[in-house]
Design a protein around this motif. Structure first.
Motif, PDB file in Angstrom:
ATOM      1  N   GLY A   1       0.781  -1.236   0.000  1.00  0.00           N
ATOM      2  CA  GLY A   1       0.000   0.000   0.000  1.00  0.00           C
ATOM      3  C   GLY A   1       0.805   1.274   0.000  1.00  0.00           C
ATOM      4  N   GLY A   2       2.104   1.220  -0.250  1.00  0.00           N
ATOM      5  CA  GLY A   2       2.859   2.470  -0.391  1.00  0.00           C
ATOM      6  C   GLY A   2       4.106   2.584   0.466  1.00  0.00           C
ATOM      7  N   SER A   3       4.280   1.702   1.462  1.00  0.00           N
ATOM      8  CA  SER A   3       5.437   1.873   2.357  1.00  0.00           C
ATOM      9  C   SER A   3       6.756   1.786   1.591  1.00  0.00           C
ATOM     10  CB  SER A   3       5.411   0.825   3.477  1.00  0.00           C
ATOM     11  OG  SER A   3       5.639  -0.462   2.976  1.00  0.00           O
TER      12      SER A   3
ATOM     13  N   GLY B   1       4.943 -10.289   4.225  1.00  0.00           N
ATOM     14  CA  GLY B   1       4.414 -11.586   3.821  1.00  0.00           C
ATOM     15  C   GLY B   1       3.279 -11.478   2.814  1.00  0.00           C
ATOM     16  N   SER B   2       2.445 -10.461   2.946  1.00  0.00           N
ATOM     17  CA  SER B   2       1.299 -10.357   2.041  1.00  0.00           C
ATOM     18  C   SER B   2       1.751 -10.173   0.602  1.00  0.00           C
ATOM     19  CB  SER B   2       0.396  -9.192   2.461  1.00  0.00           C
ATOM     20  OG  SER B   2      -0.154  -9.468   3.734  1.00  0.00           O
TER      21      SER B   2
ATOM     22  N   ASP C   1       3.544 -13.371  -0.638  1.00  0.00           N
ATOM     23  CA  ASP C   1       2.563 -14.438  -0.918  1.00  0.00           C
ATOM     24  C   ASP C   1       1.817 -14.164  -2.226  1.00  0.00           C
ATOM     25  OD1 ASP C   1       3.363 -15.541   1.429  1.00  0.00           O
ATOM     26  OD2 ASP C   1       1.431 -15.430   2.451  1.00  0.00           O
TER      27      ASP C   1
ATOM     28  N   THR D   1      10.661  -6.510   3.728  1.00  0.00           N
ATOM     29  CA  THR D   1      10.630  -5.252   4.504  1.00  0.00           C
ATOM     30  C   THR D   1       9.984  -5.424   5.881  1.00  0.00           C
ATOM     31  OG1 THR D   1       8.486  -4.531   3.635  1.00  0.00           O
ATOM     32  CG2 THR D   1      10.439  -3.898   2.367  1.00  0.00           C
TER      33      THR D   1
ATOM     34  N   ASN E   1      10.255 -19.831   2.195  1.00  0.00           N
ATOM     35  CA  ASN E   1       9.446 -21.042   2.067  1.00  0.00           C
ATOM     36  C   ASN E   1       8.606 -20.936   0.794  1.00  0.00           C
ATOM     37  OD1 ASN E   1       6.823 -19.873   2.551  1.00  0.00           O
ATOM     38  ND2 ASN E   1       7.196 -19.921   4.755  1.00  0.00           N
TER      39      ASN E   1
ATOM     40  N   ASN F   1       5.224 -21.374   0.746  1.00  0.00           N
ATOM     41  CA  ASN F   1       3.799 -21.183   1.062  1.00  0.00           C
ATOM     42  C   ASN F   1       3.297 -19.805   0.645  1.00  0.00           C
ATOM     43  OD1 ASN F   1       4.264 -23.596   2.303  1.00  0.00           O
ATOM     44  ND2 ASN F   1       3.435 -23.009   4.288  1.00  0.00           N
TER      45      ASN F   1
ATOM     46  N   LYS G   1      -9.695 -17.998   3.458  1.00  0.00           N
ATOM     47  CA  LYS G   1      -8.276 -17.637   3.436  1.00  0.00           C
ATOM     48  C   LYS G   1      -7.530 -18.969   3.430  1.00  0.00           C
ATOM     49  CE  LYS G   1      -4.790 -15.002   6.022  1.00  0.00           C
ATOM     50  NZ  LYS G   1      -4.446 -14.253   7.223  1.00  0.00           N
TER      51      LYS G   1
ATOM     52  N   TYR H   1      15.595  -1.803   6.153  1.00  0.00           N
ATOM     53  CA  TYR H   1      14.295  -1.535   5.526  1.00  0.00           C
ATOM     54  C   TYR H   1      13.123  -1.821   6.461  1.00  0.00           C
ATOM     55  CZ  TYR H   1      16.849  -1.035   1.167  1.00  0.00           C
ATOM     56  OH  TYR H   1      17.721  -0.611   0.203  1.00  0.00           O
TER      57      TYR H   1
ATOM     58  N   SER I   1      11.119   1.315   9.460  1.00  0.00           N
ATOM     59  CA  SER I   1       9.906   2.136   9.305  1.00  0.00           C
ATOM     60  C   SER I   1       8.615   1.361   9.595  1.00  0.00           C
ATOM     61  CB  SER I   1       9.846   2.676   7.874  1.00  0.00           C
ATOM     62  OG  SER I   1       9.948   1.595   6.959  1.00  0.00           O
TER      63      SER I   1
ATOM     64  N   GLN J   1       4.560 -19.258  15.300  1.00  0.00           N
ATOM     65  CA  GLN J   1       4.956 -20.216  14.251  1.00  0.00           C
ATOM     66  C   GLN J   1       5.922 -21.255  14.788  1.00  0.00           C
ATOM     67  OE1 GLN J   1       4.451 -18.161   9.990  1.00  0.00           O
ATOM     68  NE2 GLN J   1       6.274 -17.586  11.018  1.00  0.00           N
TER      69      GLN J   1
ATOM     70  N   HIS K   1      -2.901 -21.740  13.507  1.00  0.00           N
ATOM     71  CA  HIS K   1      -2.808 -21.006  12.236  1.00  0.00           C
ATOM     72  C   HIS K   1      -4.071 -21.197  11.403  1.00  0.00           C
ATOM     73  CE1 HIS K   1       1.154 -19.371  12.698  1.00  0.00           C
ATOM     74  NE2 HIS K   1       1.093 -18.886  11.471  1.00  0.00           N
TER      75      HIS K   1
ATOM     76  N   HIS L   1      -2.745 -10.765  10.860  1.00  0.00           N
ATOM     77  CA  HIS L   1      -2.513 -12.174  11.176  1.00  0.00           C
ATOM     78  C   HIS L   1      -1.957 -12.373  12.601  1.00  0.00           C
ATOM     79  CE1 HIS L   1      -1.387 -16.327  10.539  1.00  0.00           C
ATOM     80  NE2 HIS L   1      -0.095 -16.064  10.629  1.00  0.00           N
TER      81      HIS L   1
HETATM   82  O1  NZQ Z   1       1.188  -2.450   2.342  1.00  0.00           O
HETATM   83  P1  NZQ Z   1       2.357  -1.644   2.809  1.00  0.00           P
HETATM   84  O2  NZQ Z   1       2.246  -0.205   2.528  1.00  0.00           O
HETATM   85  O3  NZQ Z   1       3.672  -2.227   2.372  1.00  0.00           O
HETATM   86  O4  NZQ Z   1       2.311  -1.707   4.433  1.00  0.00           O
HETATM   87  C1  NZQ Z   1       2.494  -2.920   5.143  1.00  0.00           C
HETATM   88  C2  NZQ Z   1       1.198  -3.438   5.759  1.00  0.00           C
HETATM   89  O5  NZQ Z   1       0.319  -2.395   6.025  1.00  0.00           O
HETATM   90  C3  NZQ Z   1       3.322  -2.616   6.356  1.00  0.00           C
HETATM   91  N1  NZQ Z   1       4.750  -2.640   6.076  1.00  0.00           N
HETATM   92  C4  NZQ Z   1       5.479  -3.678   5.616  1.00  0.00           C
HETATM   93  N2  NZQ Z   1       6.782  -3.333   5.548  1.00  0.00           N
HETATM   94  C5  NZQ Z   1       6.858  -2.030   5.951  1.00  0.00           C
HETATM   95  C6  NZQ Z   1       5.568  -1.593   6.283  1.00  0.00           C
HETATM   96  N3  NZQ Z   1       5.297  -0.348   6.718  1.00  0.00           N
HETATM   97  C7  NZQ Z   1       6.347   0.491   6.831  1.00  0.00           C
HETATM   98  N4  NZQ Z   1       7.634   0.128   6.554  1.00  0.00           N
HETATM   99  C8  NZQ Z   1       7.919  -1.118   6.120  1.00  0.00           C
HETATM  100  N5  NZQ Z   1       9.186  -1.466   5.906  1.00  0.00           N
HETATM  101  O6  NZQ Z   1       2.992  -3.631   7.282  1.00  0.00           O
HETATM  102  C9  NZQ Z   1       1.637  -4.006   7.093  1.00  0.00           C
HETATM  103  C10 NZQ Z   1       1.515  -5.520   7.175  1.00  0.00           C
HETATM  104  O7  NZQ Z   1       2.189  -6.127   6.102  1.00  0.00           O
HETATM  105  P2  NZQ Z   1       1.950  -7.660   5.770  1.00  0.00           P
HETATM  106  O8  NZQ Z   1       2.797  -8.005   4.600  1.00  0.00           O
HETATM  107  O9  NZQ Z   1       0.500  -7.931   5.668  1.00  0.00           O
HETATM  108  O10 NZQ Z   1       2.497  -8.367   7.096  1.00  0.00           O
HETATM  109  P3  NZQ Z   1       3.120  -9.806   7.321  1.00  0.00           P
HETATM  110  O11 NZQ Z   1       4.500  -9.860   6.829  1.00  0.00           O
HETATM  111  O12 NZQ Z   1       2.843 -10.126   8.725  1.00  0.00           O
HETATM  112  O13 NZQ Z   1       2.257 -10.763   6.379  1.00  0.00           O
HETATM  113  C11 NZQ Z   1       0.990 -11.198   6.767  1.00  0.00           C
HETATM  114  C12 NZQ Z   1       0.466 -12.174   5.747  1.00  0.00           C
HETATM  115  O14 NZQ Z   1       1.330 -13.321   5.663  1.00  0.00           O
HETATM  116  C13 NZQ Z   1       0.565 -14.506   5.811  1.00  0.00           C
HETATM  117  C14 NZQ Z   1      -0.555 -14.076   6.721  1.00  0.00           C
HETATM  118  O15 NZQ Z   1      -1.618 -14.981   6.725  1.00  0.00           O
HETATM  119  C15 NZQ Z   1      -0.910 -12.710   6.166  1.00  0.00           C
HETATM  120  O16 NZQ Z   1      -1.762 -12.827   5.062  1.00  0.00           O
HETATM  121  N6  NZQ Z   1       1.426 -15.579   6.278  1.00  0.00           N
HETATM  122  C16 NZQ Z   1       2.202 -16.179   5.373  1.00  0.00           C
HETATM  123  C17 NZQ Z   1       3.026 -17.240   5.722  1.00  0.00           C
HETATM  124  C18 NZQ Z   1       3.864 -17.897   4.719  1.00  0.00           C
HETATM  125  N7  NZQ Z   1       3.789 -17.507   3.463  1.00  0.00           N
HETATM  126  O17 NZQ Z   1       4.606 -18.818   5.062  1.00  0.00           O
HETATM  127  C19 NZQ Z   1       3.066 -17.762   7.103  1.00  0.00           C
HETATM  128  C20 NZQ Z   1       2.538 -16.767   8.097  1.00  0.00           C
HETATM  129  O18 NZQ Z   1       2.272 -17.344   9.346  1.00  0.00           O
HETATM  130  C21 NZQ Z   1       1.317 -16.077   7.622  1.00  0.00           C
HETATM  131  O19 NZQ Z   1       0.204 -16.938   7.664  1.00  0.00           O
END
Ligand code: NZQ
Length: 389
Positions: free
Chosen positions: A39-41, A98-99, A102, A140, A149, A151, A162, A181, A184, A200, A269, A283
């Motif tokens: 979303g812009g970070s 992670g989002s 993924d 980041t 991984n 997944n 989900k 990185y 922030s 985990q 999970h 999450h």
């Molecule tokens: O969208 P942006 O603007 O980048 O902002 C993100 C988001 O709002 C922000 N963010 C990330 N890096 C940043 C930052 N803000 C400022 N500076 C930075 N450097 O953080 C917010 C959350 O990001 P997100 O990617 O959603 O968090 P996370 O890494 O916790 O990922 C969560 C997702 O991963 C899945 C979860 O279910 C969820 O959908 N999972 C994936 C796994 C896997 N692939 O193995 C295992 C995990 O247990 C988990 O289930």
């Protein structure tokens, strides 16, 4: 210990200034890259511009897919697949948490196959052996472990599901991990990431397979390190070593090494994924709201291991106490830790009441009981959700 096969082909490039290795790495795989961001970070911290400069230096073209939401949506995966096909993309680069990573993985398998990508998530089509477009990432946020991984977790808002993609060749070819990185990342997302790391590991640690002392100690080491550095990162969000420790904990928490030879549980999970599908919560927040209740519900299936956890991770003195008392103290300390760092310890704190518990419990156990420490059928899951209210 049970038998296992462990493969992990991801090249980890870790540390300050390592973005200069992006161009040389990408050049091995392609000439036109899809850059996937959230979303812009990534733009706000200047990382996007640095990446574009790296690509220019190595004559690599790019197209961009921005706006991936936390709990990434299937729609954005379809949009990414479409962009790749339109522009002849030969590499996918996820830049974010992670989002984003993924979503990049889902796009990678989606582009390479002429079927609806969602069928890999529902297992209507087996993902094992399916072709993929190579992908990599610049991480980041320390949390998911997705950087090392295969997944991917994607939300389908139409079906309110989900689901996790696994067992396929969606390992990043490389992951660039510069802790700077993550300076922030807002405090609440940093904390939810720390909770995800701890839970985990514990989902792999709590297992009824006996005689896994090395795995146990690896798990305990990661959890203790993550806990210590969570307290530190709240005080010093721009401390390089603290961020570096958390980042490496996150990777080791979910590259599945620490659970090899055990039988991981993953019940919490799957329950959180159900919560995420209905309520779109972060999450880590969903996990911390239910994990202590899960621990209390299953503890009697393996009191010695819960006691070991209490003594080794929380350094609880067992003298003069029953095993159950020590084990329970370990659970209380876990819950107190979540509370102290500002993470929810109840569903109520996430504005979730009992309205959907019946249906959530039914849906999450539809394919069979959850977990391994204790097999959880619908009524068990319902009780855990209710305890967590
Ligand atoms: O969208 P942006 O603007 O980048 O902002 C993100 C988001 O709002 C922000 N963010 C990330 N890096 C940043 C930052 N803000 C400022 N500076 C930075 N450097 O953080 C917010 C959350 O990001 P997100 O990617 O959603 O968090 P996370 O890494 O916790 O990922 C969560 C997702 O991963 C899945 C979860 O279910 C969820 O959908 N999972 C994936 C796994 C896997 N692939 O193995 C295992 C995990 O247990 C988990 O289930």
């Amino acid at each position: 210990m049970i038998n296992f096969t462990y493969v992990n082909p991801t090249k980890v490039i870790f540390g300050k200034g390592t973005l200069d290795q992006l161009g040389p790495e990408l050049s091995k795989y392609g000439k036109r890259v899809l850059i996937v961001t959230g979303g812009g970070s990534v733009k706000r911290i200047g990382l996007f511009d640095s990446i574009v400069a790296e690509l220019d230096k190595h004559n690599i073209d790019y197209v961009e897919l921005s706006g991936i939401k936390p709990n990434p949506r299937l729609d954005s995966v379809y949009a990414g697949i479409e962009l790749c096909r339109q522009h002849g993309v030969d590499f996918i680069l996820g830049v974010g948490g992670g989002s984003v990573i993924d979503a990049a993985k889902a796009i990678s398998i989606g582009v390479a196959n002429e079927i609806d990508v969602w069928k890999f998530f529902t297992r209507e089509v087996e993902p094992a052996g399916a072709p993929t477009v190579p992908l990599g990432c610049v991480l980041t946020l320390a949390a998911s472990g997705s950087e090392m991984n295969a997944n991917a977790v994607i939300t389908n808002t139409e079906t309110v599901q989900k689901l996790v993609l696994y067992d396929c060749d969606t390992f990043p070819r490389f992951s660039i991990m510069d802790p700077e990185y993550t300076y922030s990342v807002p405090q609440h997302h940093t904390i939810y990431g720390c909770v995800d790391i701890v839970v985990q590991v514990l989902e792999q640690y709590f297992s009824n397979v006996p005689n896994t002392p090395l795995q146990d100690r690896i798990c305990e080491g990661i959890v203790k390190t993550a806990i210590e550095n969570t307290y530190e990162v709240i005080k010093k969000p721009e401390d390089y070593d603290v961020r570096a420790n958390l980042m490496w904990c996150g990777t080791l928490a979910c590259n599945f090494l620490c659970g090899m030879g055990k039988m991981a549980d993953w019940g919490t999970h799957h329950m959180e994924e159900e919560i995420g599908a209905w309520y779109d919560v972060s999450h880590g927040a969903g996990l911390s709201a239910i994990f202590p209740s899960w621990m209390r519900y299953v503890m009697d299936a393996n009191v010695p291991l819960f006691k070991q956890y209490a003594v080794r991770v929380w350094e609880i003195d067992p003298a003069g106490k029953s095993d159950e008392e020590v084990a329970r103290e370990g659970i209380d300390r876990t819950e107190a830790f979540f509370k102290e760092i500002g993470s929810p310890i109840s569903l109520g704190e996430l504005d979730i009441d009992d309205t959907n518990i019946e249906e959530m419990s039914q849906r999450v156990t539809k394919a069979g009981p959850l977990g391994n420490v204790k097999k959880l059928g619908k009524e068990d899951v319902k009780q855990i959700f209710t305890m967590a209210l």
